[in-house]
Design a protein around this motif. Sequence first.
Motif, PDB file in Angstrom:
ATOM      1  N   UNK A   1     -10.494   4.402  21.495  1.00 20.68           N
ATOM      2  CA  UNK A   1     -10.935   5.753  21.872  1.00 20.68           C
ATOM      3  C   UNK A   1     -11.815   6.244  20.726  1.00 20.68           C
ATOM      4  N   UNK A   2     -13.142   6.156  20.886  1.00 22.15           N
ATOM      5  CA  UNK A   2     -14.036   6.411  19.753  1.00 22.15           C
ATOM      6  C   UNK A   2     -13.798   7.743  19.060  1.00 22.15           C
ATOM      7  N   UNK A   3     -13.387   8.745  19.820  1.00 24.79           N
ATOM      8  CA  UNK A   3     -13.273  10.090  19.249  1.00 24.79           C
ATOM      9  C   UNK A   3     -11.861  10.438  18.777  1.00 24.79           C
ATOM     10  N   UNK A   4     -10.903   9.550  19.001  1.00 26.00           N
ATOM     11  CA  UNK A   4      -9.536   9.831  18.541  1.00 26.00           C
ATOM     12  C   UNK A   4      -9.479   9.837  17.013  1.00 26.00           C
ATOM     13  N   UNK A   5      -8.909  10.901  16.462  1.00 25.29           N
ATOM     14  CA  UNK A   5      -8.842  11.019  15.001  1.00 25.29           C
ATOM     15  C   UNK A   5      -7.580  10.323  14.492  1.00 25.29           C
ATOM     16  N   UNK A   6      -7.785   9.380  13.580  1.00 31.14           N
ATOM     17  CA  UNK A   6      -6.686   8.653  12.946  1.00 31.14           C
ATOM     18  C   UNK A   6      -6.879   8.768  11.439  1.00 31.14           C
ATOM     19  N   UNK A   7      -5.846   9.147  10.725  1.00 23.61           N
ATOM     20  CA  UNK A   7      -5.947   9.319   9.259  1.00 23.61           C
ATOM     21  C   UNK A   7      -7.184  10.146   8.886  1.00 23.61           C
ATOM     22  N   UNK A   8      -7.420  11.190   9.661  1.00 25.16           N
ATOM     23  CA  UNK A   8      -8.452  12.151   9.263  1.00 25.16           C
ATOM     24  C   UNK A   8      -9.869  11.854   9.695  1.00 25.16           C
ATOM     25  N   UNK A   9     -10.088  10.723  10.392  1.00 25.98           N
ATOM     26  CA  UNK A   9     -11.450  10.500  10.891  1.00 25.98           C
ATOM     27  C   UNK A   9     -11.433   9.753  12.218  1.00 25.98           C
ATOM     28  N   UNK A  10     -12.482   9.935  13.027  1.00 26.59           N
ATOM     29  CA  UNK A  10     -12.504   9.303  14.348  1.00 26.59           C
ATOM     30  C   UNK A  10     -12.495   7.774  14.246  1.00 26.59           C
ATOM     31  N   UNK A  11     -11.941   7.135  15.278  1.00 20.85           N
ATOM     32  CA  UNK A  11     -11.869   5.669  15.282  1.00 20.85           C
ATOM     33  C   UNK A  11     -13.244   5.046  15.098  1.00 20.85           C
ATOM     34  N   UNK A  12     -14.285   5.667  15.682  1.00 23.42           N
ATOM     35  CA  UNK A  12     -15.636   5.071  15.573  1.00 23.42           C
ATOM     36  C   UNK A  12     -16.079   4.996  14.112  1.00 23.42           C
ATOM     37  N   UNK A  13     -15.612   5.952  13.272  1.00 23.04           N
ATOM     38  CA  UNK A  13     -15.990   5.932  11.852  1.00 23.04           C
ATOM     39  C   UNK A  13     -15.137   4.963  11.038  1.00 23.04           C
ATOM     40  N   UNK A  14     -13.920   4.705  11.493  1.00 22.23           N
ATOM     41  CA  UNK A  14     -13.108   3.666  10.847  1.00 22.23           C
ATOM     42  C   UNK A  14     -13.708   2.292  11.110  1.00 22.23           C
TER      43      UNK A  14
ATOM     44  N   UNK B   1      -6.688  -2.018  18.249  1.00 20.29           N
ATOM     45  CA  UNK B   1      -5.260  -2.315  18.098  1.00 20.29           C
ATOM     46  C   UNK B   1      -4.950  -2.664  16.647  1.00 20.29           C
ATOM     47  N   UNK B   2      -5.833  -3.447  16.033  1.00 20.14           N
ATOM     48  CA  UNK B   2      -5.629  -3.822  14.637  1.00 20.14           C
ATOM     49  C   UNK B   2      -5.557  -2.605  13.736  1.00 20.14           C
ATOM     50  N   UNK B   3      -6.443  -1.651  13.973  1.00 17.52           N
ATOM     51  CA  UNK B   3      -6.413  -0.407  13.191  1.00 17.52           C
ATOM     52  C   UNK B   3      -5.100   0.336  13.416  1.00 17.52           C
ATOM     53  N   UNK B   4      -4.705   0.431  14.688  1.00 21.90           N
ATOM     54  CA  UNK B   4      -3.462   1.164  15.003  1.00 21.90           C
ATOM     55  C   UNK B   4      -2.259   0.486  14.343  1.00 21.90           C
ATOM     56  N   UNK B   5      -2.218  -0.850  14.383  1.00 15.98           N
ATOM     57  CA  UNK B   5      -1.098  -1.568  13.758  1.00 15.98           C
ATOM     58  C   UNK B   5      -1.135  -1.387  12.238  1.00 15.98           C
ATOM     59  N   UNK B   6      -2.326  -1.479  11.647  1.00 13.74           N
ATOM     60  CA  UNK B   6      -2.432  -1.352  10.187  1.00 13.74           C
ATOM     61  C   UNK B   6      -1.967   0.031   9.720  1.00 13.74           C
ATOM     62  N   UNK B   7      -2.295   1.053  10.483  1.00 10.27           N
ATOM     63  CA  UNK B   7      -1.852   2.410  10.136  1.00 10.27           C
ATOM     64  C   UNK B   7      -0.320   2.490  10.202  1.00 10.27           C
TER      65      UNK B   7
END
Length: 437
Positions: free
Chosen positions: A27-40, A363-369
């Motif tokens: 979800x490109x616009x979902x914010x994770x750890x303070x920034x959108x997934x597209x920026x991660x 998924x990798x980002x979500x698991x790493x978080x």
Amino acid sequence: MAYFPAIPQIAYEGAKSKSSLAFHFYDPDEVILGKPMRDHLRFAMSYWHTMCAEGADMFGVGTLRKNYGQSDPVASALAKADAAFELMQKLRLDFYCFHDRDIAPEAETLAETNARLDTVADRLEELQQATGIRPLWGTANLFGHPRYQNGAASSCSPEVFAFAAAQVKKAIELTVRLGGGGYVFWGGREGYETLLNTNYALEQENIARLFTLARDYARSIGFTGSFYIEPKPREPMKHQYDYDAATAIGFLRKYGLEGDFKLNIEANHATLAGHTFQHELRIAREEGFFGSIDANIGDPLLGWDTDQFPTNVYDSALAMWEVLEAGGFTLGGLNFDAKTRRPSNRFEDLFQAYIAGMDSFALGLRVAVKLRADGRLGEFVQQRYAGYQTGLGAQITGGKATLQSLEAWALAQGEVATTSGRQEYLEAVLNDVMFGG
Ligand SMILES: [Mn+2]
């Protein structure tokens, strides 16, 4: 004009979706750890595999035509640019990566080739302004033309070195003009087939000379981005000089290039070097050379560079762990240096391949978080080396110990205790985090 009329805009539908033309985890616009997934994740399209490669292999011709309805080389290159931006917009890719010869094919002379590049760059600039999509990095193809059969900077021929330099100059100018944040040197054919005909020392020095000339010229015309070396141990040459991250880092430090160059780590090249993807990222990160990533996977049963779209979530999770530990990307990103398998011969397969790859890294980002929040892995490593925080360990790391003092300490002991590495427990923790509630 729609080059892919059957493909809709790809939307995020969530994990319960069964649609093959929707994101399930990205979800490109979902914010994770303070920034959108597209920026991660900073996903990029590889122009060569995606827009150019037609599925040819050593045993057969292409299986998917990619001339975009044109026969004239320049008309085809312009159509390819239009198609590229349609594809990137539909897949919500914010970046692309290109070789000079991907965006415009070589003509009879260098001057004509450069004129073609300018014509296509005009179109790319318009498309970039209309969409906001821009290059993650550019590079020059210094391996495809027959003149580069003995390498480019490492060629035995100064005439070939000069052609390579001219091509790099133009590719840097294009990268600067199009606003690319990076410039990559993949080794191409910089290596050797046999030491019986090779002056290793001169070839190494000449590679460093080209890098230095490129660095100095780029800085003189306003390039503020990062240069990247992309390690690879073999293929096409029997031995490639940029064997792996550690080798490339040693080279950069020897020639004083460490201030301008970082690494572009490719997953499949790590596999070919006998390393894991995470290993190469860890070396780059801990040595201060973490830059960008070519995301793909190889096949462990094959010894060549298959450049498959990444779908292994264990790999992507541990890669994103390293990215988060590095503080995230700055100018770099995740370029899909990946191609569909030869029998996946429809454009729909290409879109689904990107969706699979982007979802795998999401998924990798979500698991790493979750791994970081869980804390067990980080805590274990900290505890494992806790002995170096105090007493004897602090004397060693603080430079206070000598061989004599350590001998005196050891002579006064019986035997030392050993500690378990607990690998199986840690692998189970990874599964807990990935599949537990
Ligand atoms: Mn590769």
